[in-house]
Design a protein around this motif. Structure first.
Motif, PDB file in Angstrom:
ATOM      1  N   LYS A 267       0.841  -1.202   0.000  1.00  0.00           N
ATOM      2  CA  LYS A 267       0.000   0.000   0.000  1.00  0.00           C
ATOM      3  C   LYS A 267       0.872   1.246   0.000  1.00  0.00           C
ATOM      4  N   PHE A 268       0.493   2.199  -0.849  1.00  0.00           N
ATOM      5  CA  PHE A 268       1.158   3.501  -0.819  1.00  0.00           C
ATOM      6  C   PHE A 268       0.107   4.577  -1.025  1.00  0.00           C
ATOM      7  N   TRP A 269       0.444   5.768  -0.604  1.00  0.00           N
ATOM      8  CA  TRP A 269      -0.514   6.871  -0.633  1.00  0.00           C
ATOM      9  C   TRP A 269      -0.018   7.996  -1.533  1.00  0.00           C
ATOM     10  N   ASP A 270       1.266   8.288  -1.437  1.00  0.00           N
ATOM     11  CA  ASP A 270       1.926   9.190  -2.377  1.00  0.00           C
ATOM     12  C   ASP A 270       3.351   8.684  -2.537  1.00  0.00           C
ATOM     13  N   LEU A 271       4.167   9.425  -3.284  1.00  0.00           N
ATOM     14  CA  LEU A 271       5.542   8.995  -3.521  1.00  0.00           C
ATOM     15  C   LEU A 271       6.546  10.001  -2.966  1.00  0.00           C
ATOM     16  N   ASP A 275      12.471  11.203   3.107  1.00  0.00           N
ATOM     17  CA  ASP A 275      12.961  10.650   4.371  1.00  0.00           C
ATOM     18  C   ASP A 275      12.752   9.139   4.457  1.00  0.00           C
ATOM     19  N   GLY A 276      12.429   8.495   3.341  1.00  0.00           N
ATOM     20  CA  GLY A 276      12.264   7.043   3.327  1.00  0.00           C
ATOM     21  C   GLY A 276      10.951   6.551   3.877  1.00  0.00           C
ATOM     22  N   ARG A 277       9.966   7.411   4.062  1.00  0.00           N
ATOM     23  CA  ARG A 277       8.722   6.951   4.688  1.00  0.00           C
ATOM     24  C   ARG A 277       7.936   6.005   3.771  1.00  0.00           C
ATOM     25  N   VAL A 278       8.221   6.030   2.460  1.00  0.00           N
ATOM     26  CA  VAL A 278       7.598   5.082   1.540  1.00  0.00           C
ATOM     27  C   VAL A 278       8.484   3.853   1.343  1.00  0.00           C
ATOM     28  N   SER A 279       9.765   4.078   1.102  1.00  0.00           N
ATOM     29  CA  SER A 279      10.667   2.984   0.726  1.00  0.00           C
ATOM     30  C   SER A 279      11.195   2.176   1.906  1.00  0.00           C
ATOM     31  N   GLN A 280      11.396   2.814   3.063  1.00  0.00           N
ATOM     32  CA  GLN A 280      12.031   2.096   4.164  1.00  0.00           C
ATOM     33  C   GLN A 280      11.207   0.914   4.678  1.00  0.00           C
ATOM     34  N   THR A 299       1.743  -6.768  -4.198  1.00  0.00           N
ATOM     35  CA  THR A 299       0.902  -5.996  -5.109  1.00  0.00           C
ATOM     36  C   THR A 299       0.904  -4.519  -4.757  1.00  0.00           C
ATOM     37  N   SER A 300       1.221  -3.696  -5.747  1.00  0.00           N
ATOM     38  CA  SER A 300       1.137  -2.248  -5.587  1.00  0.00           C
ATOM     39  C   SER A 300      -0.327  -1.834  -5.487  1.00  0.00           C
ATOM     40  N   GLU A 301      -0.673  -1.175  -4.379  1.00  0.00           N
ATOM     41  CA  GLU A 301      -2.051  -0.720  -4.178  1.00  0.00           C
ATOM     42  C   GLU A 301      -2.022   0.726  -3.730  1.00  0.00           C
ATOM     43  N   ARG A 317       3.454   2.836 -11.987  1.00  0.00           N
ATOM     44  CA  ARG A 317       4.770   2.548 -12.576  1.00  0.00           C
ATOM     45  C   ARG A 317       5.891   2.980 -11.635  1.00  0.00           C
ATOM     46  N   ARG A 318       5.776   4.207 -11.155  1.00  0.00           N
ATOM     47  CA  ARG A 318       6.830   4.741 -10.278  1.00  0.00           C
ATOM     48  C   ARG A 318       6.912   3.956  -8.978  1.00  0.00           C
ATOM     49  N   HIS A 319       5.748   3.588  -8.447  1.00  0.00           N
ATOM     50  CA  HIS A 319       5.755   2.845  -7.192  1.00  0.00           C
ATOM     51  C   HIS A 319       6.337   1.456  -7.373  1.00  0.00           C
ATOM     52  N   LEU A 320       5.999   0.783  -8.465  1.00  0.00           N
ATOM     53  CA  LEU A 320       6.547  -0.548  -8.706  1.00  0.00           C
ATOM     54  C   LEU A 320       8.065  -0.498  -8.851  1.00  0.00           C
ATOM     55  N   ALA A 321       8.570   0.548  -9.502  1.00  0.00           N
ATOM     56  CA  ALA A 321      10.024   0.682  -9.628  1.00  0.00           C
ATOM     57  C   ALA A 321      10.664   0.908  -8.258  1.00  0.00           C
ATOM     58  N   LEU A 322      10.039   1.771  -7.448  1.00  0.00           N
ATOM     59  CA  LEU A 322      10.546   2.011  -6.099  1.00  0.00           C
ATOM     60  C   LEU A 322      10.463   0.747  -5.255  1.00  0.00           C
ATOM     61  N   ALA A 323       9.348   0.029  -5.363  1.00  0.00           N
ATOM     62  CA  ALA A 323       9.164  -1.183  -4.569  1.00  0.00           C
ATOM     63  C   ALA A 323      10.177  -2.250  -4.953  1.00  0.00           C
ATOM     64  N   GLU A 324      10.418  -2.414  -6.253  1.00  0.00           N
ATOM     65  CA  GLU A 324      11.381  -3.413  -6.689  1.00  0.00           C
ATOM     66  C   GLU A 324      12.770  -3.099  -6.148  1.00  0.00           C
ATOM     67  N   ALA A 325      13.164  -1.825  -6.248  1.00  0.00           N
ATOM     68  CA  ALA A 325      14.488  -1.436  -5.756  1.00  0.00           C
ATOM     69  C   ALA A 325      14.584  -1.624  -4.243  1.00  0.00           C
ATOM     70  N   SER A 326      13.530  -1.282  -3.525  1.00  0.00           N
ATOM     71  CA  SER A 326      13.551  -1.380  -2.060  1.00  0.00           C
ATOM     72  C   SER A 326      13.546  -2.825  -1.602  1.00  0.00           C
ATOM     73  N   LEU A 327      12.729  -3.653  -2.235  1.00  0.00           N
ATOM     74  CA  LEU A 327      12.700  -5.070  -1.885  1.00  0.00           C
ATOM     75  C   LEU A 327      14.039  -5.733  -2.188  1.00  0.00           C
ATOM     76  N   ALA A 328      14.619  -5.393  -3.340  1.00  0.00           N
ATOM     77  CA  ALA A 328      15.912  -5.971  -3.701  1.00  0.00           C
ATOM     78  C   ALA A 328      16.987  -5.551  -2.717  1.00  0.00           C
ATOM     79  N   ALA A 329      16.961  -4.285  -2.304  1.00  0.00           N
ATOM     80  CA  ALA A 329      17.946  -3.806  -1.327  1.00  0.00           C
ATOM     81  C   ALA A 329      17.788  -4.551  -0.014  1.00  0.00           C
ATOM     82  N   GLY A 330      16.544  -4.718   0.430  1.00  0.00           N
ATOM     83  CA  GLY A 330      16.313  -5.429   1.680  1.00  0.00           C
ATOM     84  C   GLY A 330      16.707  -6.896   1.606  1.00  0.00           C
ATOM     85  N   SER A 331      16.514  -7.504   0.447  1.00  0.00           N
ATOM     86  CA  SER A 331      16.796  -8.937   0.313  1.00  0.00           C
ATOM     87  C   SER A 331      18.284  -9.247   0.285  1.00  0.00           C
TER      88      SER A 331
END
Length: 339
Positions: A267-271, A275-280, A299-301, A317-331
């Motif tokens: 879930k996301f609300w804006d991008l 300060d990482g409040r979306v990606s962290q 799922t991006s919602e 699109r932007r959120h999926l790109a951010l999510a992929e990068a953040s998940l990959a970094a965490g993994s």
């Protein structure tokens, strides 16, 4: 899109993100949803059938089949179908267990027919009697029932815990938990805070919401504002997100239920992520999922269309790109060592 993610992690997009366009009805719902794949936003899509099929809640075969073929031609496929379970036949008459089953079965059949791998209901809504009845159907139709937790519904919530315990006791892979990461909010969305301020919420409360969101006492201040009548009526619905849709948990609080979890709503609300409040939270989740050996759909919602007028395709699109990068970094990142 998910080439850099661990094997078994699948990124998807929810048709819910396009709600404003569906309401505008400049194109048919089917055209809008198949366009998610056709426009290369995402090829795995979670459906909201109440927004898609006119014959819902008993979707007719001709409507389901036509959509399935259109989506397939666009290069897309369905992950999950969000089911509805109307527990009342009128204002006070509650459906019997048999009537609840009759209400749900056509949706399960439609989900199977459209090629979905799962269906979704709110946590605990089915209840033990209905679960017992639909479990054989889930196996016959090769569907997973995901019971969703979100916002304030943490694993430790006494209202939620019995449903989680029931899923654990069933010990059946056809009934799993879906976690909406609206539970994992280190701070409130920047654009939401701006909307509250423009809507007339007290500057003192707005400041507290911005700087002390995770302090439990902030929730008491929110309730006090509602009871005092100082929240303008025109933003009451928006304000209620603070009590229902926005959570204060950390990813670590999910550790004990991870064996039950089969999917996530990112879930996301804006991008606004300076300060990482979306990606962290997503990166923290990626670290947890790696350690737990998770496989499933993420799922991006987008929930921010309630107050934003941004283009859903661009936002997703932007959120999926951010999510992929953040998940990959965490993994791939080791947890920090204690000092």
């Amino acid at each position: 899109m998910d080439a850099t993610l661990p094997t078994g992690w699948t990124l998807a997009a929810s048709a819910f993100n396009w709600t404003p366009h569906i309401i505008e009805a400049r194109r048919t719902s089917a055209e809008i949803v198949t366009g998610i794949a056709g426009d290369n936003v995402a090829n795995v899509i979670e459906l909201e059938p109440g927004l898609l099929w006119r014959t819902f809640p008993a979707p007719q075969n001709h409507e389901v089949d036509a959509f399935r073929e259109e989506l397939r031609a666009a290069g897309g496929r369905v992950s999950t179908v969000g089911c509805s379970l109307d527990d009342f036949t009128g204002t006070t008459q509650r459906r019997t267990t048999g009537q609840r089953l009759e209400f749900l079965v056509p949706q399960l059949d439609a989900a199977h027919r459209v090629g979905a791998t799962g269906v979704r209901l709110p946590i605990g809504q089915a209840g033990p009697e209905l679960l017992r009845l639909i479990l054989p159907l889930l196996h016959d139709l090769d569907l997973v029932l995901f019971e969703e937790i979100q916002g304030h519904q943490t694993p430790l919530n006494p209202q939620i815990r019995p449903a989680l315990d029931q899923i654990a006791a069933l010990d059946d892979p056809k009934v799993r938990v879906l976690v909406d990461i609206s539970m994992l909010m280190p701070g409130l969305p920047v654009t939401y805070l701006d909307e509250l301020a423009r809507g007339g919420v007290s500057p003192v409360l707005c400041s507290r919401l911005e700087s002390e969101w995770k302090d439990p006492s902030t929730n008491q201040a929110v309730v006090a504002a509602l009871r005092s009548g100082t929240v303008p009526g025109r933003i009451h619905t928006l304000f209620m997100n603070l009590l229902i849709r926005f959570g204060r948990s950390d990813a670590a609080e999910l550790r004990d239920i991870m064996p039950l979890v089969g999917a996530f709503h990112l879930k996301f609300w804006d991008l606004e992520d300076a300060d990482g409040r979306v990606s962290q939270p997503i990166e923290d989740l990626g670290r947890l999922l790696t350690r737990q050996g998770f496989t499933g759909t993420l799922t991006s919602e987008w929930g921010g269309h309630e107050w934003l007028r941004n283009d859903p395709s661009e936002m997703t699109r932007r959120h999926l790109a951010l999510a992929e990068a953040s998940l990959a970094a965490g993994s791939t990142r080791e947890p920090a060592k204690a000092t």
